[in-house]
Every structure is written in structure tokens, then in C-alpha cells.
Design a protein around this motif. Structure first.
Motif, PDB file in Angstrom:
ATOM      1  N   ALA A 191      38.196  45.065  -3.118  1.00 14.16           N
ATOM      2  CA  ALA A 191      38.900  46.337  -3.318  1.00 14.16           C
ATOM      3  C   ALA A 191      40.041  46.403  -4.359  1.00 14.16           C
ATOM      4  O   ALA A 191      39.780  47.458  -5.260  1.00 14.16           O
ATOM      5  CB  ALA A 191      39.042  47.006  -2.043  1.00 14.16           C
ATOM      6  N   ALA A 192      40.715  46.046  -4.443  1.00 16.23           N
ATOM      7  CA  ALA A 192      42.548  45.916  -5.246  1.00 16.23           C
ATOM      8  C   ALA A 192      41.601  45.556  -6.211  1.00 16.23           C
ATOM      9  O   ALA A 192      41.963  46.473  -7.202  1.00 16.23           O
ATOM     10  CB  ALA A 192      42.724  44.579  -4.474  1.00 16.23           C
ATOM     11  N   GLY A 193      40.763  45.050  -7.099  1.00 19.94           N
ATOM     12  CA  GLY A 193      40.854  44.842  -8.249  1.00 19.94           C
ATOM     13  C   GLY A 193      39.864  45.926  -8.811  1.00 19.94           C
ATOM     14  O   GLY A 193      39.345  45.936 -10.220  1.00 19.94           O
ATOM     15  N   SER A 194      38.959  46.472  -8.318  1.00 18.27           N
ATOM     16  CA  SER A 194      38.080  47.716  -8.833  1.00 18.27           C
ATOM     17  C   SER A 194      39.147  48.499  -9.092  1.00 18.27           C
ATOM     18  O   SER A 194      38.332  49.014 -10.619  1.00 18.27           O
ATOM     19  CB  SER A 194      37.421  48.119  -8.219  1.00 18.27           C
ATOM     20  OG  SER A 194      38.167  49.072  -6.695  1.00 18.27           O
ATOM     21  N   LEU A 195      40.201  48.364  -9.932  1.00 14.06           N
ATOM     22  CA  LEU A 195      41.829  49.942  -9.821  1.00 14.06           C
ATOM     23  C   LEU A 195      40.208  51.468  -9.750  1.00 14.06           C
ATOM     24  O   LEU A 195      40.380  52.541 -10.502  1.00 14.06           O
ATOM     25  CB  LEU A 195      41.599  50.254 -11.396  1.00 14.06           C
ATOM     26  CG  LEU A 195      42.178  48.343 -11.639  1.00 14.06           C
ATOM     27  CD1 LEU A 195      42.017  48.857 -12.877  1.00 14.06           C
ATOM     28  CD2 LEU A 195      43.462  49.025 -11.143  1.00 14.06           C
ATOM     29  N   GLY A 196      39.283  51.310  -9.015  1.00  8.81           N
ATOM     30  CA  GLY A 196      38.535  52.249  -8.191  1.00  8.81           C
ATOM     31  C   GLY A 196      37.842  52.864  -9.358  1.00  8.81           C
ATOM     32  O   GLY A 196      36.998  53.787  -9.501  1.00  8.81           O
ATOM     33  N   LEU A 197      37.435  51.918 -10.649  1.00  8.81           N
ATOM     34  CA  LEU A 197      36.184  52.201 -11.112  1.00  8.81           C
ATOM     35  C   LEU A 197      34.443  52.861 -11.010  1.00  8.81           C
ATOM     36  O   LEU A 197      34.337  53.630 -11.506  1.00  8.81           O
ATOM     37  CB  LEU A 197      36.248  51.455 -12.540  1.00  8.81           C
ATOM     38  CG  LEU A 197      38.109  51.161 -13.225  1.00  8.81           C
ATOM     39  CD1 LEU A 197      38.104  50.245 -13.902  1.00  8.81           C
ATOM     40  CD2 LEU A 197      37.976  52.596 -14.008  1.00  8.81           C
ATOM     41  N   PRO A 198      34.719  52.176  -9.608  1.00 11.99           N
ATOM     42  CA  PRO A 198      33.051  51.966  -9.528  1.00 11.99           C
ATOM     43  C   PRO A 198      32.687  53.733  -8.549  1.00 11.99           C
ATOM     44  O   PRO A 198      32.302  53.736  -9.693  1.00 11.99           O
ATOM     45  CB  PRO A 198      33.357  51.222  -8.126  1.00 11.99           C
ATOM     46  CG  PRO A 198      33.935  49.522  -8.717  1.00 11.99           C
ATOM     47  CD  PRO A 198      34.499  50.504  -9.584  1.00 11.99           C
ATOM     48  N   GLN A 199      33.649  54.104  -8.470  1.00  9.44           N
ATOM     49  CA  GLN A 199      34.444  55.075  -7.533  1.00  9.44           C
ATOM     50  C   GLN A 199      34.306  56.397  -9.053  1.00  9.44           C
ATOM     51  O   GLN A 199      33.658  57.567  -8.915  1.00  9.44           O
ATOM     52  CB  GLN A 199      34.958  56.039  -6.800  1.00  9.44           C
ATOM     53  CG  GLN A 199      34.773  55.300  -5.503  1.00  9.44           C
ATOM     54  CD  GLN A 199      36.139  54.166  -5.439  1.00  9.44           C
ATOM     55  OE1 GLN A 199      35.966  52.646  -6.413  1.00  9.44           O
ATOM     56  NE2 GLN A 199      35.779  53.265  -4.401  1.00  9.44           N
TER      57      GLN A 199
END
Length: 445
Positions: free
Chosen positions: A53-61
Motif C-alpha cells: 500500500a505504501a509503495g503504490s503512491l495511490g497510482l492504482p486508484q
């Protein structure tokens, strides 16, 4: 019944597999590994789950949000997003390896297992991007298939290893970490040129193309909340060993396994509502989903709490008798979380993800303070109490803010109506139609 309702029913049906199968595999892990071993296996996988979660940078959302609006992602933007994700994943693995001494409390075996789990950060992040794309395209069949395959692979692997005498700490950690990668393969057929052409017809063509800067801005706003949510779910598993011991962590893991049923299903429905609402905001659907999910979660949690004393020890073993109170507390927290999760989807889909994120960050600070205050003295019970207080705070604030954003009273998010009951009565037939439609599409393609 709308397409959103059908998607909600389909994804909820597949998501139920996660906690149900968890109740099958958890006793196997508990009896084979014991309380301390179960705690160690959870501690080994916890950094992976947090950094996914922390490494996603919110990019999937962000991908979901822009794709749902018909914003085309150019090849250069896609390459940049994938490149950023890979770099972050590799850096996360290196960071996990560097911190293994503290996270394992200087246990050499646990330190090695933590590194093994860290290797899977990059694949997990890439699967998240594929899931975000599928959600943006409203391909809920693929999302449901991923959840089902991940769950079944994990269950078959764990039960099979236990039956053959091959289940130990290493194989248990590998089963947990590798199964999401295998599940993510369900998205690969959707990347074929023919599948992309079919998808391009179903989205608006007038919207301007997405830019990397826009993706990063939206993603960073969501990212704070994603990190806070994951840390609230996993902070106990990370710090319980340093603050208490592996046995207390083992008790908490069993409590989480039992109490996760309403949370997992609601989180899956929240993702559907976010993807659908990013395209068309519908306050009626959002509030109705919140009411139905809240009522269902409350009914389920009461049933589990009442019957728990009769089956906790027979199922999990005598070592886990002390998991009764942590489980009851977490069941209460799960009920409290449901309307807040749905309200959070409304805030993000309305273009205000930072509001939801700030609420979750405040809840995380509260949770962390309570964990460090309560766990040394009360162990798993203290950790569960911290979760309940922080979850209730986040849920109330999110519902109030979402009500203002949608222009509806906060009370609309709870309490069943007659229309809700009629919708539930039509649910089984709707799920059957959705499954049959998917089979026809697969046959044609």
C-alpha cells in the motif's frame, strides 16, 4: 437493477471466499505452527502487506479514476507509471532487508523470512496497477476472478502442504506472498489487443488524455489514506513482537482472521463503488450500499460473537483460548468501519481524496499512540482496543464529511429501508445472470 448493483453483488460473492477460506486455513496454520509460529509467519508477511500500500503512491486508484472518466493513458504515461512502481518496489525490498533486525527482534530465522516476503513487493504493486485498470474499465468479473483465484491458490497450497507434512514457517510465508501474484494473472488476457479494442468502445471518447502529473497528484492524495489504512490494519503485526511477544501476535492474528469477514467484503464493495462513482456519482446507490453492508456486518458479527466460545478452542487449539476478547473487540471495530469505508469511496470519487486521507492519517496517529500505550501491558487485547477506537473515529468523521459532500444527511448511511430489503431479495437471481453473461462473453471471445 442497475449495473452497479450487479457489480456489487458479483464482487461481494467472490470476496466472501476470502474470509471463509481464511477460516479453513487459519486453523491449519494455527495447529501446525502453534501460537508463536503463527505470530512469526504473520510478522514475516506484514512488511510486504504494508509496503504494497505504501509503495503504490495511490497510482492504482488514480488509474481507476482517470480510466473510468474515459481519459486515455498514452504509452509514455503507462511506461512512466510502471517504471515508478518498479523503482519503488525494489527500494522497498531493500528497505525491508535493512530493517529485518529490528522487525524480527534479532531472531535470525524470522529476519530471513521477512526478507523472503519483501521480495514480492514489486509483483504485488504491479498487480495493483492491473486491478486499478480493470476497475476503471468496469471489468468487475476480472476483479472477482482475481480475488477468487488468489484465495483458492492460498488455501489449496496451505492445506496440501499440511496434509503432506511440508507446512513450516518458510512454506507458509511463500504461500501467503505468492498467491496474490498468481491471482493477478487473471488480468493478463485483458491486455490483449482485441480486449483493449472492446474496452475502448465502452468509455467516453471526448475526454482529454491523462497526464502523468495529474495521475501523481490524484494518487498522492489517495496515497496518504491508503498508507494509513494499511498501517492501521498491520501496525499491530509489525510492533507486537517488539512491544510484547510472538504469542500475543499469534492470538491477535487469529482474532483478525475471524473478525475480518465484514471488513474484507466491504472493502471489495468500496472499490466497486469508487470505480463506478468516478464515472457517475449516485448518492442513492452509495448510501444504500452503506446501509445494506452495515446491517449485514452487524448481523454477522453478533452471530460470530455469540457462538465464538463454543468453537474457538476446538477449531484453533487450546493455545488460542485467550483470543476470545481480542476477537470480540475487533468484531465491534469491523462493524464500526463499514459505513466509513463506503463514505470514503464517495469522498475519493467526488475528487476530494485528500479529505478522506487526512481523516485516516488522524486515525492512524490515534491508533499508534494507543498501541504503544496499551500493548506492553495488555498485549493482544490492548492492540484490539486501539483498533476499535481509531476505527470508530475514522468512520464517524468520514460519514459526516461524505454526507455534506453528497448533500444528504449522515443518517442515510445506516439503517435498512424497505427498498433495501427488496433489493436483497432479488440478489441471488442477479448474481446468476451476471455469471451466465460472463460465460457467454468468454465463449464469444
Amino acid at each position: 437493477m442497475t449495473s452497479v448493483h450487479r457489480a456489487l453483488l458479483l464482487v461481494s460473492a467472490s470476496s466472501v471466499l476470502v474470509p471463509v477460506v481464511g477460516l479453513v486455513t487459519a486453523p491449519v496454520l494455527a495447529n501446525v505452527l502453534g501460537a508463536a509460529g503463527r505470530g512469526q509467519s504473520a510478522a514475516a508477511a506484514a512488511p510486504l502487506l504494508v509496503l504494497s500500500a505504501a509503495g503504490s503512491l495511490g497510482l492504482p486508484q488514480a488509474v481507476t479514476y482517470y480510466v473510468a472518466q474515459g481519459r486515455r493513458l498514452s504509452s509514455s504515461v503507462v511506461a512512466a507509471v510502471v517504471g515508478i512502481t518498479v523503482v519503488i518496489g525494489v527500494a522497498s525490498t531493500v528497505g525491508i532487508a535493512a530493517a529485518r533486525g529490528y522487525l524480527s527482534d534479532a531472531d535470525p530465522l524470522l529476519a530471513d523470512l521477512i526478507v523472503v516476503g519483501g521480495v514480492f513487493v514489486t509483483p504485488a504493486l504491479l498487480v495493483g496497477l492491473l486491478r486499478g485498470r480493470a476497475a476503471g474499465l468496469q471489468r468487475w468479473n476480472e476483479v472477482a476472478a482475481e480475488k477468487a483465484l488468489t484465495t483458492l491458490v492460498r488455501a489449496v497450497t496451505i492445506v496440501g502442504l499440511a496434509a503432506t507434512g511440508g507446512l513450516d514457517l518458510l512454506t507458509a510465508v511463500l504461500a501467503v506472498c505468492l498467491s496474490p501474484v498468481i491471482g493477478g494473472m487473471t488480468y493478463l488476457p485483458g491486455l490483449r489487443p482485441s480486449a483493449r479494442r472492446r474496452a475502448s468502445v465502452s468509455v467516453p471518447i471526448h475526454a482529454p488524455p491523462a497526464r502523468l502529473g495529474g495521475l501523481l497528484r490524484f494518487g498522492s492524495s489517495v496515497w496518504m489514506g491508503s498508507v494509513a489504512t494499511m498501517l492501521m490494519a498491520r501496525i499491530n503485526e509489525i510492533f507486537l513482537i517488539p512491544l510484547s511477544d510472538a504469542t500475543q501476535l499469534g492470538l491477535l492474528v487469529v482474532a483478525v482472521t475471524i473478525s475480518d469477514i465484514p471488513w474484507i467484503v466491504t472493502q471489495a464493495l468500496r472499490d466497486v463503488l469508487f470505480g463506478a462513482s468516478s464515472r457517475t456519482m449516485d448518492s442513492k446507490v452509495l448510501t444504500q450500499a452503506s446501509r445494506i453492508c452495515s446491517a449485514g456486518a452487524a448481523l454477522l458479527c453478533v452471530g460470530v460473537a455469540v457462538t465464538l466460545p463454543w468453537w474457538l478452542v476446538p477449531v484453533f487449539g487450546g493455545d488460542f483460548a485467550r483470543a476470545l476478547w481480542p476477537t470480540n473487540l475487533l468484531l465491534l471495530g469491523a462493524c464500526a468501519a463499514v459505513p466509513g469505508l463506503i463514505a470514503g469511496a464517495a469522498l475519493e470519487a467526488s475528487g476530494r481524496p485528500h479529505v478522506r486521507s487526512l481523516t485516516l492519517v488522524a486515525s492512524l496517529v490515534l491508533d499508534g499512540a494507543l498501541v504503544f500505550a496499551l500493548v506492553p501491558e495488555f498485549g493482544a487485547v490492548g492492540a484490539a482496543a486501539a483498533v476499535v477506537v481509531a476505527t470508530l473515529f475514522a468512520s464517524v468523521v468520514s460519514v459526516v464529511l461524505a454526507g455534506r459532500e453528497l448533500g444528504v444527511p449522515a443518517s442515510r448511511f445506516v439503517g435498512l429501508t424497505r427498498a433495501d430489503v427488496r433489493l436483497l431479495g432479488a440478489a441471488p437471481a442477479t448474481v446468476r445472470r451476471a455469471v451466465n453473461t460472463r460465460r457467454k462473453e468468454q465463449h464469444i471471445s
